[in-house]
Design an enzyme around this catalytic site. Structure first.
Site, PDB file in Angstrom:
ATOM      1  CG  HIS A 111      -3.737  -5.500  -7.772  1.00 54.41           C
ATOM      2  ND1 HIS A 111      -4.809  -6.046  -7.095  1.00 54.41           N
ATOM      3  CD2 HIS A 111      -3.467  -4.324  -7.155  1.00 54.41           C
ATOM      4  CE1 HIS A 111      -5.161  -5.242  -6.115  1.00 54.41           C
ATOM      5  NE2 HIS A 111      -4.373  -4.189  -6.124  1.00 54.41           N
ATOM      6  CG  HIS A 145      -2.135  -0.900   0.973  1.00 55.64           C
ATOM      7  ND1 HIS A 145      -2.795  -1.545   1.994  1.00 55.64           N
ATOM      8  CD2 HIS A 145      -2.773  -1.277  -0.169  1.00 55.64           C
ATOM      9  CE1 HIS A 145      -3.786  -2.265   1.497  1.00 55.64           C
ATOM     10  NE2 HIS A 145      -3.788  -2.122   0.188  1.00 55.64           N
TER      11      HIS A 145
END
Length: 213
Positions: free
Chosen positions: A189, A54
């Site tokens: 992703h 993140h």
């Protein structure tokens, strides 16, 4: 101002005061919950501690925000680029190859020590995308080197050349694993990691793709 306000609070204020570890869990009045999910550290969505993946993702998003504001003719604070650099640098320093094997660990504690040592494919996708964004923004060789490093790892260990798609998880020995994410449910992703490096930082990914038609 919504996007800028969120980035200023979550990244510039909270992460910036915490060695650019991204704090992910707060009370309703924005007090960090440092022990959140300590008893379930490998949660697939809300793990204990901080996730280098993140930090990489936020580094890229900060650069998208900076580019979008510039495109709209709005002034940018200098800390946007500085914070993106710091997020990326710290995620590399404390997340990559920190336990005797290449790869980015899933989570760290608040002293930057590995907690969950599995490697997840989405983390490495975000790392490559962040390196590409910083390379595009700065032109610096270090980011191209990291981009190639992450993609070599992805190509070698995550992309499943025999059965297709990407392996979603490796254990601490970089062997296929399914403790956190069994199967291959997430294409987002991997798909995004192949698109972002060839698109501008602004406009948004969807708008940029529409403009290619």
């Amino acid at each position: 101002e919504g996007g800028g306000s969120i980035v200023e609070r979550v990244i510039h204020e909270h992460a910036g005061a915490n060695n650019f570890q991204v704090i992910e869990h707060f009370t309703q009045d924005w007090q960090p919950l440092a022990d959140y999910n300590r008893e379930n550290p490998a949660d697939g969505f809300r793990p204990f501690g901080t996730t280098p993946g993140h930090a990489f993702e936020w580094a890229r998003l900060v650069l998208h925000l900076e580019a979008a504001r510039r495109q709209a003719g709005r002034a940018n604070p200098e800390w946007l680029l500085d914070d993106a650099r710091q997020l990326f640098a710290n995620a590399c320093q404390y997340g990559w190859d920190v336990d005797g094997a290449p790869g980015i660990v899933y989570t760290l504690d608040w002293q930057n020590q590995p907690v969950v040592r599995h490697r997840l494919h989405w983390t490495h996708c975000e790392a490559a995308a962040a390196a590409a964004a910083l390379l595009q923004r700065t032109g610096e060789q270090q980011y191209e080197d990291w981009y190639r490093c992450f993609w070599e790892f992805n190509e070698t260990l995550f992309i499943d050349h025999e059965h297709g798609s990407w392996r979603h998880e490796l254990n601490e020995r970089n062997e296929p694993s399914a403790d956190i994410w069994p199967g291959k449910p997430d294409l987002y992703h991997a798909y995004q990691a192949t698109l972002l490096p060839v698109l501008p930082l602004a406009p948004s990914l969807a708008s940029a793709l529409a403009g290619l038609e």
